[in-house]
Design an enzyme around this catalytic site. Sequence first.
Site, PDB file in Angstrom:
ATOM      1  N   ASP A 105       6.533   4.332   6.028  1.00  0.00           N
ATOM      2  CA  ASP A 105       5.769   3.309   5.021  1.00  0.00           C
ATOM      3  C   ASP A 105       6.025   1.874   5.962  1.00  0.00           C
ATOM      4  O   ASP A 105       5.260   2.069   6.906  1.00  0.00           O
ATOM      5  CB  ASP A 105       6.963   3.191   3.869  1.00  0.00           C
ATOM      6  CG  ASP A 105       6.591   2.324   2.818  1.00  0.00           C
ATOM      7  OD1 ASP A 105       5.691   2.362   1.916  1.00  0.00           O
ATOM      8  OD2 ASP A 105       7.294   1.245   2.579  1.00  0.00           O
ATOM      9  N   HIS A 109       5.076  10.618  -1.192  1.00  0.00           N
ATOM     10  CA  HIS A 109       5.192   9.436  -0.314  1.00  0.00           C
ATOM     11  C   HIS A 109       6.347   9.566   0.405  1.00  0.00           C
ATOM     12  O   HIS A 109       6.521   9.029   1.562  1.00  0.00           O
ATOM     13  CB  HIS A 109       4.952   8.326  -1.013  1.00  0.00           C
ATOM     14  CG  HIS A 109       5.299   6.857  -0.450  1.00  0.00           C
ATOM     15  ND1 HIS A 109       4.392   6.592   0.688  1.00  0.00           N
ATOM     16  CD2 HIS A 109       6.113   6.123  -0.243  1.00  0.00           C
ATOM     17  CE1 HIS A 109       4.876   5.405   1.330  1.00  0.00           C
ATOM     18  NE2 HIS A 109       5.917   5.228   0.916  1.00  0.00           N
TER      19      HIS A 109
END
Length: 314
Positions: free
Chosen positions: A108, A290
């Site tokens: 991320d 994610h």
Amino acid sequence: MFSPAEFPTPTLVSVNGVELEVFETGQENAGNPIVLCHGWPEHAFSWRYQMPALAAAGYHVIVPNQRGYGNSSHPTEVIDYDIEQLSGDLIALLNHYGYEDATFVGHDWGAFVVWGLTLLHPDRVNKVINMALPYQVRTEKPWIEFLEEFLGSDYYFVHFNRQPGVADAVLNENTSRFLHNIFRKNIPPAPPEPGMMMINLARAEAPLGEPLMSDNELAVFVSAFEKTGFMSSINWYRNLDRNWHILADADPIIQKPALMIYGNRDLIPQSENLKEFVPCVDVLSLDCGHWIQQELPEETTRAILKWLERQAAA
């Protein structure tokens, strides 16, 4: 599930004008460093499953809470969180341990920092492993302006920049609920809700999907953000246009061996031209969302170790 009591005890390391809270394992493998960089809204603890395996494979595993997170320093100025400062922290961390270079792993926002670090300081990076966020090609206009044009003023990157302090306050008021609601897996596809995604998550009564982690694990994140608030970590987003200018003169091609791991259910789109900018990249997709290294910890760790073994044999 992982017991937080098993996580290493941190040390505070002074680097680049700040103190970083650093978690280590595999110190007996000095000389073979790997640095793991977390994302938002996360913590070094997000690498809990990978650290023991990497140490067992012969790595000195170094996992900082980056500036603005946990017990690391929280500078007050927005510009204290630009890519020069964030990459400078990692360079200073290498210097602290006496390393010329290291393998860097990012997830991320950590991936954004590792890509940027490799552009700005290529001689200090020997290999790149990034998850969720592919290399971001520099757009013709600054990133926030570009995103606002395509995704609108409610898109959370834009909102963080155009309405500073608004989302920060909502997240601070609803820290436990926000983190409980964002750390989910197996989320069914649904059309986007109107409004700002992160504010919606902070206020949602019934989150979608399943919990990503146990209550004990989640408590590590909740207690960290209840102590620090969200402003310093959101300030990373408030430097996107500044980073766009900083990276203007960098050679945009990353020549280092790289592994890009996607979650094929992630909302972040996969790059269509990654090989153009990262010619030595291998790409892998895992069947998850994610939070890749926490959602599929064994598969992620296995993929990292197999790729590192292949690089060592090459």
